[in-house]
Write a protein that holds these residues in place. Structure first.
Motif, short mmCIF file in Angstrom:
data_model
loop_
_atom_site.label_atom_id
_atom_site.label_comp_id
_atom_site.label_asym_id
_atom_site.label_seq_id
_atom_site.Cartn_x
_atom_site.Cartn_y
_atom_site.Cartn_z
N LEU A 132 0.83 -1.20 0.00
CA LEU A 132 0.00 0.00 0.00
C LEU A 132 0.87 1.25 0.00
N CYS A 133 0.59 2.15 -0.93
CA CYS A 133 1.17 3.49 -0.96
C CYS A 133 0.05 4.51 -0.73
N TYR A 134 0.40 5.70 -0.29
CA TYR A 134 -0.63 6.70 0.03
C TYR A 134 -0.23 8.05 -0.54
N LEU A 135 -1.20 8.74 -1.13
CA LEU A 135 -1.03 10.12 -1.58
C LEU A 135 -1.66 11.06 -0.56
N ALA A 136 -1.05 12.20 -0.33
CA ALA A 136 -1.64 13.21 0.56
C ALA A 136 -2.78 13.89 -0.17
N PRO A 137 -4.02 13.78 0.32
CA PRO A 137 -5.18 14.30 -0.41
C PRO A 137 -5.39 15.80 -0.14
N HIS A 138 -5.48 16.55 -1.20
CA HIS A 138 -5.68 17.99 -1.14
C HIS A 138 -6.89 18.37 -0.27
N GLY A 139 -8.00 17.66 -0.45
CA GLY A 139 -9.21 18.00 0.31
C GLY A 139 -9.00 17.87 1.81
N ASN A 140 -8.31 16.81 2.23
CA ASN A 140 -8.02 16.64 3.66
C ASN A 140 -7.07 17.72 4.15
N VAL A 141 -6.05 18.03 3.35
CA VAL A 141 -5.11 19.08 3.73
C VAL A 141 -5.83 20.41 3.86
N ARG A 142 -6.71 20.71 2.91
CA ARG A 142 -7.46 21.97 2.93
C ARG A 142 -8.41 22.01 4.11
N MET A 143 -9.06 20.88 4.40
CA MET A 143 -9.97 20.83 5.55
C MET A 143 -9.24 21.17 6.84
N GLU A 144 -8.05 20.60 7.04
CA GLU A 144 -7.30 20.90 8.26
C GLU A 144 -6.90 22.37 8.31
N ALA A 145 -6.49 22.92 7.18
CA ALA A 145 -5.99 24.30 7.16
C ALA A 145 -7.09 25.35 7.11
N MET A 146 -8.22 25.03 6.41
CA MET A 146 -9.21 26.06 6.10
C MET A 146 -10.65 25.66 6.37
N GLY A 147 -10.88 24.44 6.81
CA GLY A 147 -12.26 23.99 6.95
C GLY A 147 -12.85 23.57 5.62
N LEU A 148 -14.16 23.53 5.55
CA LEU A 148 -14.86 23.01 4.37
C LEU A 148 -15.59 24.10 3.59
N ASP A 149 -15.29 25.37 3.89
CA ASP A 149 -16.01 26.47 3.27
C ASP A 149 -15.53 26.72 1.84
N ASP A 150 -16.42 27.33 1.06
CA ASP A 150 -16.13 27.74 -0.31
C ASP A 150 -15.52 29.14 -0.27
N ARG A 151 -14.19 29.19 -0.19
CA ARG A 151 -13.49 30.48 -0.20
C ARG A 151 -12.07 30.29 -0.72
N GLN A 152 -11.49 31.37 -1.21
CA GLN A 152 -10.12 31.31 -1.69
C GLN A 152 -9.15 31.43 -0.52
N ALA A 153 -7.99 30.84 -0.69
CA ALA A 153 -6.97 30.89 0.34
C ALA A 153 -6.28 32.25 0.34
N ASN A 154 -6.11 32.81 1.55
CA ASN A 154 -5.34 34.05 1.68
C ASN A 154 -3.87 33.69 1.94
N GLN A 160 0.70 24.67 2.94
CA GLN A 160 2.02 24.13 2.62
C GLN A 160 2.62 23.38 3.81
N ALA A 161 2.42 23.91 5.00
CA ALA A 161 2.98 23.26 6.19
C ALA A 161 2.34 21.90 6.42
N VAL A 162 1.01 21.81 6.25
CA VAL A 162 0.32 20.54 6.44
C VAL A 162 0.78 19.54 5.38
N LEU A 163 0.85 19.97 4.13
CA LEU A 163 1.30 19.06 3.07
C LEU A 163 2.72 18.60 3.32
N ARG A 164 3.59 19.50 3.73
CA ARG A 164 4.99 19.12 3.98
C ARG A 164 5.05 18.04 5.08
N ARG A 165 4.26 18.19 6.10
CA ARG A 165 4.22 17.19 7.17
C ARG A 165 3.79 15.83 6.64
#
Length: 529
Positions: free
Chosen positions: A140-162, A170-175
């Motif tokens: 088994l290999c695993y990819l870091a999923p963008h949606g999960n990374v975004r959820m941790e950083a920004m929640g589930l709202d429809d908005r652009q990242a500041n 970037q910090a969450v993805l790097r981890r």
């Protein structure tokens, strides 16, 4: 323990012509490929059949199921020995505890649901540690999923990242990459990934490029605006240096056939410009995903609970129906390109609506006494968005042309719940039987390379994908004259013919010598660890 497979036609995964000989394995590692192999504790007579590396499924949705059952037999029985999880930007980790209830609902249409898991692993490291504890039938290999990374950083709202959000993303993805994820995945038709703009994608891809890992992308459009979508992705590659791997590459909507040659032209130009671009493909003219994908992106903003509120609201529902019928620029409208008669329900969360499984939206409407789309929205509300579908989207000649591309490798994109798409049981044997033996789209050696050595190179999976001394003994024995998928869209749960033995890290899991109760022999792989 040593095993010798003799009297074999060896196809080693490099694309080189087949050679006669033996493959010897000792303690899970290949020790000999070629003539005159040393004796072994056990001998298997291949009787002239093909021995090749185990297949690598570069688009798998076994993420949840494998936590409860290490043996995903629909994959093993078709020759898959390594699966790449974490696809489409929606998977199991990272998962902060505060988001568990909402994310379970968002995930259920793709990966299913579980009441036995405690869902508290929080990060990729925690998720992979759970898999290591429970054991795995395949690697088994695993990819870091963008949606999960975004959820941790920004929640589930429809908005652009500041700017602050971008740094946190970037910090969450790097981890997660430091924990051993093999790349970054996104599904830009799925919330919350769909809310990301180009700047957000470039910020994340710059981190993936820093680690030398790919962006694995379900692009914004595979239909009406596919040319614009591909231009965006290739521009991200130019600006960040990231290796782009397009998931389940295709063109949706027969009316979009005029875009096919320009799409291939974009791939050709990317190669001429030195961009690293690869693709995977399942060999069918129908796809499969969550039924909620028929809804416009705004309907999903804030997560599944907000979606259910909108489905229950008369005005919001009317707006959804209007957007589906009229379309939204840049949005992949499944109803437009597949039609209500070309979308089938494949799974539901509860037994109350199990009668919908296997029915088109037209048939669902007839059963419920409502227009098809209104019946579909009712079903999504009643099942809390946990509904799967199959959608017929494309042309057979496009499937064959994409299959022959040098960038292409094979995948299943197999969902495991309900009445699944037949690709879950038969994608790899279908290529070998229908497209290699019967239609001669490519030589057998080329097809096997696209299932083994090429995906291993694409995803930097070390010492797998080839029959070579020192490599891990992931091995398939197949009969090229009889190998073929058997599943259909109405009866998909049928194992293929002609896959006669499957070995994972030296342990035979399928075949005459396989134990009745096998022990999980797969490895949870971590890149860079």
């Amino acid at each position: 323990m040593s095993i010798r497979i003799e009297n074999a036609r060896i196809i080693d995964g490099t694309g080189s012509p087949a050679i006669p000989g033996c493959v010897r394995v000792e303690d899970g590692v290949i020790t000999h490929v070629g003539p005159n192999a040393p004796e072994a504790d056990q001998t298997i007579d291949a009787q002239g059949r093909v021995v090749c590396p185990g297949f690598i499924d570069t688009h798998s949705h076994s993420d949840l199921v494998v936590m409860e059952d290490p043996f995903i037999w629909p994959k093993i029985r078709q020759g898959v020995t390594t699966e790449i999880l974490g696809q489409d930007g929606i998977s199991m980790a990272p998962l902060p505890k505060r988001h568990i209830p909402a994310w379970r609902k968002n995930l259920s249409g793709l990966e299913g649901e579980s009441e036995t898991l405690d869902w508290t692993w929080e990060t990729t490291d925690g998720y992979l540690a759970r898999l290591e504890q429970s054991g795995a039938g395949t690697n088994l290999c695993y990819l870091a999923p963008h949606g999960n990374v975004r959820m941790e950083a920004m929640g589930l709202d429809d908005r652009q990242a500041n700017p602050g959000d971008l740094k946190l993303l970037q910090a969450v993805l790097r981890r997660e990459l430091e924990a051993g994820a093999f790349g970054l995945s996104t599904g830009l038709i799925y919330p919350p990934c769909t809310y990301a703009d180009k700047a957000e994608m470039e910020a994340l891809c710059s981190v993936a490029a820093e680690f030398g890992r790919p962006l694995v992308i379900h692009q914004r459009s595979e239909a009406d605006t596919i040319l614009e979508s591909m231009a965006e992705v290739l521009d991200i590659a130019r600006n960040t240096g990231v290796h782009v791997h397009f998931s389940h590459f295709k063109i949706c909507g027969k009316y979009n056939a005029d875009k096919f040659e320009p799409v291939l032209g974009l791939l050709d130009r990317a190669a001429d410009q030195g961009l690293r671009v690869t693709i995977d493909q399942y060999p069918y003219v129908a796809g499969s995903t969550m039924l909620g994908a028929i809804l416009p992106p705004w309907a999903h903003a804030g997560g599944t609970d907000k979606l259910l509120e909108r489905l229950a609201d008369e005005n919001s529902r009317a707006r959804m129906l209007r957007d589906i019928r009229q379309g939204i620029p840049g949005w992949d409208n499944f109803v437009a390109f597949a039609g209500v008669d070309g979308i089938f329900v494949t799974s539901t969360r509860t037994k109350a609506n199990a009668d919908a499984i296997g029915k088109t939206l037209v048939q669902l409407g007839e059963m419920r006494g409502k227009p098809p789309l209104e019946a579909a929205l009712d079903l999504l509300l009643q099942e809390e968005n946990a509904v799967g579908m199959v959608d017929f989207y494309g042309l057979e000649e496009h499937v064959k042309a994409i299959m022959a591309r040098p960038e292409m490798n094979v995948c299943t994109d197999g969902l495991l719940g309900g009445t699944p798409h037949p690709r879950t049981y038969g994608a790899f044997p279908r290529v070998l039987g229908k497209y290699v033996r019967e239609e001669q789209v490519m030589p057998l050696e080329t097809a096997i390379r696209k299932m083994t050595g090429k995906p291993a190179e694409t995803f930097h999976i070390e010492k797998r994908g080839l029959l070579k001394p020192g490599y891990h003994a992931d091995i398939v024995l197949l009969a090229p004259d009889t190998v073929r998928d058997k599943g259909t869209y109405t009866e998909p749960r049928q194992h293929p013919t002609g896959i006669d033995l499957v070995m994972v890290n030296g342990a035979v899991l399928h075949g005459p010598t396989a134990p009745d109760t096998p022990t999980p022999s797969g490895h949870v792989l971590r890149l860079g660890r």
